[in-house]
Design an enzyme around this catalytic site. Structure first.
Site, PDB file in Angstrom:
ATOM      1  N   LYS A 182      12.473  -3.075  -8.733  1.00 32.85           N
ATOM      2  CA  LYS A 182      13.037  -2.205  -7.724  1.00 32.85           C
ATOM      3  C   LYS A 182      13.581  -3.119  -6.591  1.00 32.85           C
ATOM      4  O   LYS A 182      14.439  -2.796  -5.956  1.00 32.85           O
ATOM      5  CB  LYS A 182      11.986  -1.386  -7.133  1.00 32.85           C
ATOM      6  CG  LYS A 182      11.989  -0.685  -5.673  1.00 32.85           C
ATOM      7  CD  LYS A 182      12.832   0.709  -5.767  1.00 32.85           C
ATOM      8  CE  LYS A 182      13.165   1.050  -4.474  1.00 32.85           C
ATOM      9  NZ  LYS A 182      12.226   0.940  -3.608  1.00 32.85           N
ATOM     10  N   ASP A 183      12.757  -3.986  -6.125  1.00 32.08           N
ATOM     11  CA  ASP A 183      12.992  -5.229  -5.146  1.00 32.08           C
ATOM     12  C   ASP A 183      13.577  -6.597  -6.067  1.00 32.08           C
ATOM     13  O   ASP A 183      12.839  -7.567  -6.043  1.00 32.08           O
ATOM     14  CB  ASP A 183      12.005  -5.534  -4.344  1.00 32.08           C
ATOM     15  CG  ASP A 183      11.314  -4.326  -3.594  1.00 32.08           C
ATOM     16  OD1 ASP A 183      12.015  -4.025  -2.548  1.00 32.08           O
ATOM     17  OD2 ASP A 183      10.623  -3.522  -4.185  1.00 32.08           O
ATOM     18  N   GLY A 222       0.734  -0.982   0.136  1.00 26.66           N
ATOM     19  CA  GLY A 222       0.012  -0.004  -0.174  1.00 26.66           C
ATOM     20  C   GLY A 222       0.750   1.272   0.029  1.00 26.66           C
ATOM     21  O   GLY A 222       2.115   1.301  -0.373  1.00 26.66           O
ATOM     22  N   GLY A 275       5.130   3.657  -9.201  1.00 26.77           N
ATOM     23  CA  GLY A 275       5.899   2.258  -9.403  1.00 26.77           C
ATOM     24  C   GLY A 275       4.615   1.270  -9.188  1.00 26.77           C
ATOM     25  O   GLY A 275       4.580   0.304 -10.168  1.00 26.77           O
ATOM     26  N   HIS A 276       3.999   1.384  -8.115  1.00 27.58           N
ATOM     27  CA  HIS A 276       2.796   0.413  -8.000  1.00 27.58           C
ATOM     28  C   HIS A 276       2.025   0.214  -9.120  1.00 27.58           C
ATOM     29  O   HIS A 276       1.523  -0.788  -9.785  1.00 27.58           O
ATOM     30  CB  HIS A 276       2.085   0.535  -6.651  1.00 27.58           C
ATOM     31  CG  HIS A 276       2.864   0.471  -5.514  1.00 27.58           C
ATOM     32  ND1 HIS A 276       3.014   1.662  -4.580  1.00 27.58           N
ATOM     33  CD2 HIS A 276       3.538  -0.471  -4.812  1.00 27.58           C
ATOM     34  CE1 HIS A 276       3.548   1.138  -3.622  1.00 27.58           C
ATOM     35  NE2 HIS A 276       4.048  -0.005  -3.600  1.00 27.58           N
ATOM     36  N   GLN A 278       7.862  -9.879   7.620  1.00 24.51           N
ATOM     37  CA  GLN A 278       8.865  -9.286   6.805  1.00 24.51           C
ATOM     38  C   GLN A 278       9.692  -8.286   7.531  1.00 24.51           C
ATOM     39  O   GLN A 278      10.622  -7.765   6.865  1.00 24.51           O
ATOM     40  CB  GLN A 278       8.700  -9.164   5.378  1.00 24.51           C
ATOM     41  CG  GLN A 278       7.728  -7.837   5.190  1.00 24.51           C
ATOM     42  CD  GLN A 278       7.384  -8.026   3.454  1.00 24.51           C
ATOM     43  OE1 GLN A 278       6.409  -8.653   3.140  1.00 24.51           O
ATOM     44  NE2 GLN A 278       7.880  -7.048   2.757  1.00 24.51           N
ATOM     45  N   HIS A 329       2.075   4.460  -5.180  1.00 26.02           N
ATOM     46  CA  HIS A 329       2.796   5.344  -5.981  1.00 26.02           C
ATOM     47  C   HIS A 329       2.816   4.790  -7.418  1.00 26.02           C
ATOM     48  O   HIS A 329       2.324   3.773  -7.778  1.00 26.02           O
ATOM     49  CB  HIS A 329       4.328   5.778  -5.416  1.00 26.02           C
ATOM     50  CG  HIS A 329       5.229   4.571  -5.158  1.00 26.02           C
ATOM     51  ND1 HIS A 329       5.577   3.724  -6.224  1.00 26.02           N
ATOM     52  CD2 HIS A 329       5.567   3.975  -4.215  1.00 26.02           C
ATOM     53  CE1 HIS A 329       6.180   2.704  -5.714  1.00 26.02           C
ATOM     54  NE2 HIS A 329       6.185   3.057  -4.483  1.00 26.02           N
ATOM     55  N   ARG A 351       8.789   4.417   1.229  1.00 26.44           N
ATOM     56  CA  ARG A 351       9.607   5.063   2.401  1.00 26.44           C
ATOM     57  C   ARG A 351      10.058   6.419   1.893  1.00 26.44           C
ATOM     58  O   ARG A 351      10.714   6.938   2.820  1.00 26.44           O
ATOM     59  CB  ARG A 351      10.543   4.063   2.826  1.00 26.44           C
ATOM     60  CG  ARG A 351      10.096   2.778   3.365  1.00 26.44           C
ATOM     61  CD  ARG A 351      11.135   2.015   3.775  1.00 26.44           C
ATOM     62  NE  ARG A 351      10.759   0.827   4.633  1.00 26.44           N
ATOM     63  CZ  ARG A 351      10.523  -0.376   4.312  1.00 26.44           C
ATOM     64  NH1 ARG A 351      10.709  -0.902   3.254  1.00 26.44           N
ATOM     65  NH2 ARG A 351      10.171  -1.602   5.173  1.00 26.44           N
ATOM     66  N   MET A 377      11.096   5.434  -7.038  1.00 27.27           N
ATOM     67  CA  MET A 377       9.939   5.845  -6.026  1.00 27.27           C
ATOM     68  C   MET A 377       9.798   4.504  -5.233  1.00 27.27           C
ATOM     69  O   MET A 377      10.014   3.540  -5.274  1.00 27.27           O
ATOM     70  CB  MET A 377       8.518   5.724  -7.026  1.00 27.27           C
ATOM     71  CG  MET A 377       8.532   6.906  -7.997  1.00 27.27           C
ATOM     72  SD  MET A 377       6.803   6.802  -8.671  1.00 27.27           S
ATOM     73  CE  MET A 377       7.193   8.433  -9.506  1.00 27.27           C
TER      74      MET A 377
HETATM   75  P1  AMP Z   1       5.853  -2.754  -1.894  1.00 26.83           P
HETATM   76  O1  AMP Z   1       4.532  -2.077  -1.343  1.00 26.83           O
HETATM   77  O2  AMP Z   1       6.849  -1.553  -1.654  1.00 26.83           O
HETATM   78  O3  AMP Z   1       6.039  -4.073  -1.083  1.00 26.83           O
HETATM   79  O4  AMP Z   1       6.021  -2.964  -3.197  1.00 26.83           O
HETATM   80  C1  AMP Z   1       5.072  -3.690  -4.088  1.00 26.83           C
HETATM   81  C2  AMP Z   1       5.470  -4.045  -5.369  1.00 26.83           C
HETATM   82  O5  AMP Z   1       5.875  -2.950  -5.949  1.00 26.83           O
HETATM   83  C3  AMP Z   1       6.773  -4.630  -5.289  1.00 26.83           C
HETATM   84  O6  AMP Z   1       6.833  -5.606  -6.338  1.00 26.83           O
HETATM   85  C4  AMP Z   1       7.922  -3.575  -5.608  1.00 26.83           C
HETATM   86  O7  AMP Z   1       9.084  -4.101  -6.432  1.00 26.83           O
HETATM   87  C5  AMP Z   1       7.080  -2.697  -6.612  1.00 26.83           C
HETATM   88  N1  AMP Z   1       7.501  -1.668  -6.628  1.00 26.83           N
HETATM   89  C6  AMP Z   1       8.021  -0.585  -5.425  1.00 26.83           C
HETATM   90  N2  AMP Z   1       8.589   0.309  -5.903  1.00 26.83           N
HETATM   91  C7  AMP Z   1       8.732   0.360  -7.450  1.00 26.83           C
HETATM   92  C8  AMP Z   1       9.144   1.169  -8.282  1.00 26.83           C
HETATM   93  N3  AMP Z   1       9.721   2.690  -8.117  1.00 26.83           N
HETATM   94  N4  AMP Z   1       9.116   0.841  -9.707  1.00 26.83           N
HETATM   95  C9  AMP Z   1       8.376  -0.469  -9.779  1.00 26.83           C
HETATM   96  N5  AMP Z   1       8.039  -1.238  -9.095  1.00 26.83           N
HETATM   97  C10 AMP Z   1       8.107  -0.970  -7.726  1.00 26.83           C
END
Ligand code: AMP
Length: 280
Positions: A151-152, A31, A36-37, A61, A34, A189, A186
């Site tokens: 990104k991850d 959640g 990226g999501h 995690q 942004h 955090r 993006m």
């Molecule tokens: P998170 O909410 O941070 O756990 O991220 C959820 C998913 O979004 C994971 O697969 C991340 O790798 C992906 N993600 C996070 N930030 C970015 C970004 N800047 N660009 C592309 N994917 C992203």
């Protein structure tokens, strides 16, 4: 857009989608969405008629000294963004719904040859927590495809490994990193960063870019490329955790860099841990 809180409601919704002949794509997130999501949502849309998004800050995690309690959350805003982007189904469970057995517990191991490298070295147990919740989400949604972000990168690699090793019947798609106009990757955090820290954080994309341009100009010595990353990260207020050039399949350091080698960096800026990477 349907918003559900229970696993049973997800099962009913995905069964209905499948009965209608639709493929189901899942985008797992924590959640505070942004761009990226949302780019993952677009990729999911290109691969399936039914696009599902999960929003769950997974306690399993986070290490004991990490930011679980202060991790940014804004479900109303996330739902508005998801709906505007055409998401069909949102699953936003409580911790008790995801881990009904009581205390959340690890039930999936991560490939030991990969889990202790890069981010795993500083975050013991982190990837087992990630894979446990991802495996549970796969069990609940039984998606045809799941979309993750580069990104991850270590996370995406471990998910791919789990899916292959456990014969999970789905496709894993990995999407490129979405960046702010000034290059910062993006991240939910990023909201923790003060204006001064936000400026210092640019050391990460600059380090990755420095390695990219050296490699593009013909430098293939792993040591030279690592040194370039370290020296670009040598900014007051930036504490480097790692700056590496690694084999994309094993995440082991490479001495002779080849196309496809990954440059990956992690650093703390103030108390915020940031990561970045690039495939050379
Ligand atoms: P998170 O909410 O941070 O756990 O991220 C959820 C998913 O979004 C994971 O697969 C991340 O790798 C992906 N993600 C996070 N930030 C970015 C970004 N800047 N660009 C592309 N994917 C992203």
């Amino acid at each position: 857009m349907k918003v559900v809180r229970t696993r049973a409601e997800v099962r009913a919704a995905t069964a209905a989608a499948r009965e209608a002949g639709h493929r189901v794509a899942l985008v797992p997130t924590m959640g505070y969405l942004h761009e990226g999501h949302l780019s993952l949502v677009d990729r999911a849309r290109a691969r399936a008629r039914c696009v599902a998004l999960s929003i769950f800050v997974n306690p399993l995690q986070f290490g004991p000294a990490e930011d679980l309690d202060r991790y940014p959350r804004d479900l109303e805003r996330d739902l508005a963004l998801a709906e505007a982007r055409g998401v069909d189904l949102v699953f936003a469970p409580s911790v008790a719904e995801m881990y009904p057995g009581g205390e959340p517990r690890i039930s999936v191991v991560a490939d030991p040859s990969l889990e202790d490298r890069l981010c795993g070295a500083a975050r013991p147990g982190h990837f087992r927590g990630v894979l446990t919740v991802v495996a549970k989400l796969f069990g609940v949604f039984t998606p045809d495809v799941a979309v993750f972000g580069q990104k991850d990168l270590q996370q995406a690699l471990l998910v791919r490994r789990m899916v292959a090793d456990l014969d999970m019947p789905l496709e894993v798609d990995v999407a490129p990193i979405v960046r702010e106009p000034d290059g910062l990757a993006m991240s939910s955090r990023n909201v923790y960063l003060s204006p001064e820290e936000r400026a210092r954080a640019l050391a990460l994309p600059r380090a990755v870019e420095a390695v990219r341009s050296l490699f593009a100009s013909g430098e293939t010595d792993g040591g030279v490329l690592r040194d370039a990353a370290w020296s670009t990260l040598a900014v007051p207020g930036v504490r480097v955790e790692y700056a590496e050039v690694v084999d994309p399949a094993t995440l082991a350091s490479v001495e002779h860099v080849f196309p496809g080698t990954v440059c990956a960096v992690a650093a703390r800026v103030g108390s915020t841990r940031l990561i970045d990477n690039s495939i050379l």
